[in-house]
Write a protein that holds these residues in place. Structure first.
Motif, short mmCIF file in Angstrom:
data_model
loop_
_atom_site.label_atom_id
_atom_site.label_comp_id
_atom_site.label_asym_id
_atom_site.label_seq_id
_atom_site.Cartn_x
_atom_site.Cartn_y
_atom_site.Cartn_z
N PHE A 7 6.60 -2.39 13.71
CA PHE A 7 7.84 -2.01 13.02
C PHE A 7 7.58 -0.95 11.95
O PHE A 7 8.15 -0.97 10.87
CB PHE A 7 8.50 -3.24 12.40
N GLY A 8 6.64 -0.05 12.23
CA GLY A 8 6.33 1.04 11.32
C GLY A 8 5.38 0.67 10.18
O GLY A 8 5.05 1.51 9.36
N LEU A 9 4.97 -0.58 10.12
CA LEU A 9 4.07 -1.03 9.06
C LEU A 9 2.67 -1.23 9.62
O LEU A 9 2.51 -1.67 10.76
CB LEU A 9 4.58 -2.35 8.46
N PRO A 10 1.65 -0.93 8.82
CA PRO A 10 0.28 -1.08 9.31
C PRO A 10 -0.11 -2.55 9.47
O PRO A 10 0.29 -3.41 8.70
CB PRO A 10 -0.56 -0.42 8.23
N VAL A 11 -0.90 -2.81 10.50
CA VAL A 11 -1.44 -4.14 10.77
C VAL A 11 -2.95 -4.03 10.68
O VAL A 11 -3.54 -3.08 11.21
CB VAL A 11 -1.02 -4.64 12.17
N VAL A 38 -6.56 3.96 16.62
CA VAL A 38 -5.28 3.63 16.00
C VAL A 38 -5.15 4.12 14.56
O VAL A 38 -4.06 4.14 14.02
CB VAL A 38 -4.99 2.11 16.02
N ARG A 39 -6.24 4.53 13.97
CA ARG A 39 -6.17 4.97 12.58
C ARG A 39 -5.39 6.28 12.47
O ARG A 39 -5.60 7.21 13.22
CB ARG A 39 -7.56 5.18 11.99
N ARG A 40 -4.46 6.30 11.51
CA ARG A 40 -3.71 7.52 11.20
C ARG A 40 -4.05 7.93 9.77
O ARG A 40 -4.09 7.07 8.89
CB ARG A 40 -2.21 7.25 11.25
N PRO A 41 -4.28 9.21 9.54
CA PRO A 41 -4.51 9.63 8.15
C PRO A 41 -3.27 9.33 7.31
O PRO A 41 -2.15 9.38 7.82
CB PRO A 41 -4.72 11.14 8.25
N PRO A 42 -3.44 9.00 6.05
CA PRO A 42 -2.29 8.68 5.21
C PRO A 42 -1.40 9.89 5.03
O PRO A 42 -1.87 11.02 4.93
CB PRO A 42 -2.91 8.24 3.88
N GLY A 43 -0.11 9.64 4.99
CA GLY A 43 0.87 10.70 4.72
C GLY A 43 1.26 10.68 3.26
O GLY A 43 1.36 9.61 2.65
N TYR A 44 1.45 11.81 2.69
CA TYR A 44 1.81 11.89 1.28
C TYR A 44 3.22 12.43 1.14
O TYR A 44 3.59 13.39 1.79
CB TYR A 44 0.82 12.77 0.52
N ARG A 45 3.98 11.79 0.26
CA ARG A 45 5.31 12.27 -0.02
C ARG A 45 5.30 12.94 -1.38
O ARG A 45 4.57 12.52 -2.27
CB ARG A 45 6.28 11.09 -0.03
N PRO A 46 6.10 13.97 -1.56
CA PRO A 46 6.15 14.61 -2.87
C PRO A 46 6.64 13.63 -3.94
O PRO A 46 7.46 12.76 -3.67
CB PRO A 46 7.13 15.76 -2.69
N ALA A 47 6.10 13.77 -5.12
CA ALA A 47 6.50 12.89 -6.23
C ALA A 47 7.96 13.15 -6.60
O ALA A 47 8.43 14.28 -6.57
CB ALA A 47 5.60 13.13 -7.43
N ASP A 48 8.65 12.10 -6.95
CA ASP A 48 10.04 12.21 -7.38
C ASP A 48 10.04 12.49 -8.88
O ASP A 48 9.77 11.61 -9.69
CB ASP A 48 10.74 10.89 -7.11
#
Length: 51
Positions: A7-11, A38-48
């Motif tokens: 469901f889009g969350l890491p296991v 199965v490893r995906r590099p972490p995605g970064y979101r811009p700071a709010d």
């Protein structure tokens, strides 16, 4: 260690062993990580920034 996503969350997956078995556990975990893919590099979101 990463085992996939639900469901889009890491296991995660845990390797456990007896005392002083860390070298074997590390080899097993490294081999699993290379084979599973199965490893995906972490995605970064811009700071709010709320200025």
């Amino acid at each position: 260690m990463p085992a996939g996503f639900a469901f889009g969350l890491p296991v995660g997956l845990t390797f456990m062993g007896t005392a002083w078995s860390e070298p074997v556990l590390l080899r097993l975990a490294y081999a699993y990580e290379r084979v599973s893919g199965v490893r995906r590099p972490p995605g970064y979101r811009p700071a709010d920034v709320g200025f």
